[in-house]
Structure formats: structure tokens, C-alpha cells
Design an enzyme around this catalytic site. Structure first.
Site, PDB file in Angstrom:
ATOM      1  N   SER A  17       0.804  -1.219   0.000  1.00  0.00           N
ATOM      2  CA  SER A  17       0.000   0.000   0.000  1.00  0.00           C
ATOM      3  C   SER A  17       0.838   1.270   0.000  1.00  0.00           C
ATOM      4  O   SER A  17       0.510   2.223  -0.720  1.00  0.00           O
ATOM      5  CB  SER A  17      -0.968  -0.003   1.186  1.00  0.00           C
ATOM      6  OG  SER A  17      -1.969  -0.982   1.013  1.00  0.00           O
ATOM      7  N   LYS A  67     -10.279  -5.139  10.238  1.00  0.00           N
ATOM      8  CA  LYS A  67     -11.386  -4.646   9.430  1.00  0.00           C
ATOM      9  C   LYS A  67     -12.725  -4.621  10.168  1.00  0.00           C
ATOM     10  O   LYS A  67     -13.571  -3.761   9.893  1.00  0.00           O
ATOM     11  CB  LYS A  67     -11.503  -5.468   8.144  1.00  0.00           C
ATOM     12  CG  LYS A  67     -10.321  -5.273   7.199  1.00  0.00           C
ATOM     13  CD  LYS A  67     -10.484  -6.038   5.914  1.00  0.00           C
ATOM     14  CE  LYS A  67      -9.303  -5.822   4.978  1.00  0.00           C
ATOM     15  NZ  LYS A  67      -9.462  -6.504   3.687  1.00  0.00           N
TER      16      LYS A  67
END
Length: 284
Positions: A17, A67
Site C-alpha cells: 500500500s 477490518k
């Protein structure tokens, strides 16, 4: 003023990322410093508290195992994430001196765009490997691709709650099956999405390798380090098409970059993102 963003997870050192985001922000000409921060479920609340009062933050990317836990740390969840109870993105909205932390799920868009770019127009017969946070996004993605029923193969049936909740939210029927049955069951599927972490599907791959070659469909393996995964190797050897997890990562990152920077992510930005992680440039 320079702004800050980061990807959070544990472990996190392997994450691509930072490369994707940094390349995009450089191309866009925006001053956003993007880093990787190792955060566990236990340390997430204290980390999020440490950001209060720091107006330089504009966004967070959220990966495993955070998450689901991140939902409790935001002020609001919008879009599909509100139905799933699973988010991978936090955008910091600044308005009249106030900061709101807004959660989103860009994994769904990442999956759909990745498999569509690979040529999948529809996937009425789909299977998902794993039942955690990413599997929830996978359920919604296959529903968008035309599936009305999905088979989910898990190591522990008691940990398939995210996938089950997602199926209920979007009206997809779902069958939970043991991972031991996956090798013979997935051969006839249009699309198989493995949401397992790196190497977790190796044992399945070895069973699959011992079976005769079949008309395998498309496999998206979200794990990308090491690559190719053993599962991807075996799938390709059986004549199936493989979509690397980096494709999904790149497309979901593009959605995050739009929210963090406020800029459009056009084909030129996508190209430099692809360059940053060794993906081929897009052909539109």
C-alpha cells in the site's frame, strides 16, 4: 501543510500500500505522506485515540486483522461497509474545526474491478475460500457479478460470521462447507476468491495438485506475498486464469486515494500505481 495517511495491520511490513499510495500522490502533486503502522486489535483503540487533535491526518487504510474492529473506532460508516460491519478505509473529514472519522469498504470495488479487468463479465457460480473480513466484501462482489448463491469454504465454521452477515445483507444464499471439500468442489466454478492470508491455502493447493486437470475458471487470490502463491501455481497448471491479489489491492487503493486526496484518479495515475508494484499498465 503536509497531510498524513497510513495503512494499519498486523503484520504489515509486507504491505504494498505505501508504494501504491505514494506513487499516486506524487503523480497527483498532493502533499500526503503515507506510511505503514503495525497495529493489533488490542492496540487499535489506543492508536486511534492518539490521533485525536492531530489535524494532519486525512486517511487510514485498514487490513487484517482490523477490518471488523475498526468499525467501533469511527464516527460513521457509509456505503456498503454499513451493511457489512467490515471496513478497510477511514477518511478524516474536516469541517468547521471538527473532524469526523468516516468508514468505507473499498474492497468490494477492488474485487469487482480486478476480475472485470481479467475478463469476468458475470460469475453466477462462485466460491469463496475463508470466512473473515475480506470474505464479506467478496460475497458482495460476487453478488454484483450475478451470483445468487455462494459456497464458502472455511477451516473453522464458527468463524464465518462476516461472510454470513454479508450474504444476509445483500440477499445471497450461502452454504458454509469445510475446507477439506474445496478442492473437488471449486473446479466447476466461474469464479473462486481466496481470502486466506499468505500460505494459508498451501495445503488445499497440494490436494488440488493431486487431482486431474479440469476446466478451471478464474481464481482471485488476495494474498500477494509471496507471489505466485502455491494455490495460484496449481490453478494455472490446471488451465485456469489467475488474478493476482495485487490487482485487487491496486483498485481498492484507487478508491481510497480519491477519498484521502479529493482528486480524480485517472488512467495516468493508475499507470504509475501499476509501475510502483510491478503490475502491467492498463489497456483500456
Amino acid at each position: 501543510m503536509s497531510r498524513r495517511a497510513a495503512v494499519l495491520g498486523h503484520p504489515i511490513s509486507h504491505s504494498k500500500s505505501p508504494a501504491l499510495h505514494s506513487a499516486a500522490y506524487a503523480k497527483l502533486g498532493v502533499d500526503i505522506e503515507y506510511s505503514a503502522v503495525d497495529v493489533t486489535v488490542d492496540t487499535l483503540p489506543s492508536f486511534m485515540e492518539s490521533l485525536r487533535g492531530d489535524d494532519t491526518w486525512c486517511g487510514l487504510s485498514v487490513t487484517m486483522p482490523l477490518k471488523s474492529a475498526m468499525v467501533k473506532e469511527v464516527d460513521e460508516v457509509r456505503g456498503v461497509g454499513a451493511h457489512l460491519g467490515v471496513i478497510n478505509t477511514v477518511a478524516f473529514e474536516h469541517d468547521a474545526g471538527q473532524v469526523r472519522r468516516v468508514g468505507y469498504n473499498t474492497d468490494v470495488a477492488g474485487i469487482v474491478e480486478a476480475v472485470r479487468y481479467a475478463g469476468v463479465v458475470a460469475a453466477p457460480h462462485a466460491a469463496i475460500l475463508g470466512g473473515g473480513g475480506t470474505s464479506a466484501a467478496a460475497v458482495v462482489a460476487v453478488q454484483e457479478l450475478g451470483a445468487r448463491h455462494v459456497e464458502v469454504f472455511v477451516r473453522d465454521a464458527g468463524r464465518a460470521g462476516d461472510a454470513q452477515a454479508a450474504a444476509a445483507a445483500v440477499g445471497v444464499s450461502l452454504t458454509i462447507r469445510p475446507l477439506a471439500e474445496a478442492a473437488t468442489a471449486v473446479a466447476g466454478m466461474d469464479l473462486v476468491i481466496s481470502t486466506f492470508p499468505p500460505r494459508a491455502a498451501d495445503s488445499l493447493a497440494e490436494v488440488l495438485a493431486g487431482l486431474p486437470g479440469t476446466e478451471a475458471g478464474v481464481l482471485l487470490d488476495v494474498a500477494y506475498d509471496p507471489w505466485p502463491s502455491r494455490l495460484a501455481e496449481v490453478w494455472h497448471g490446471h488451465g485456469g486464469a489467475v488474478v493476482p491479489g495485487l490487482e485487487m489491492l491496486m483498485y481498492q487503493a484507487a478508491e481510497q486515494i480519491r477519498r484521502f486526496s479529493g482528486c480524480d484518479v485517472d488512467a495516468a495515475v493508475i499507470d504509475v500505481m501499476c509501475d510502483s508494484v510491478g503490475l502491467p499498465r492498463r489497456v483500456f
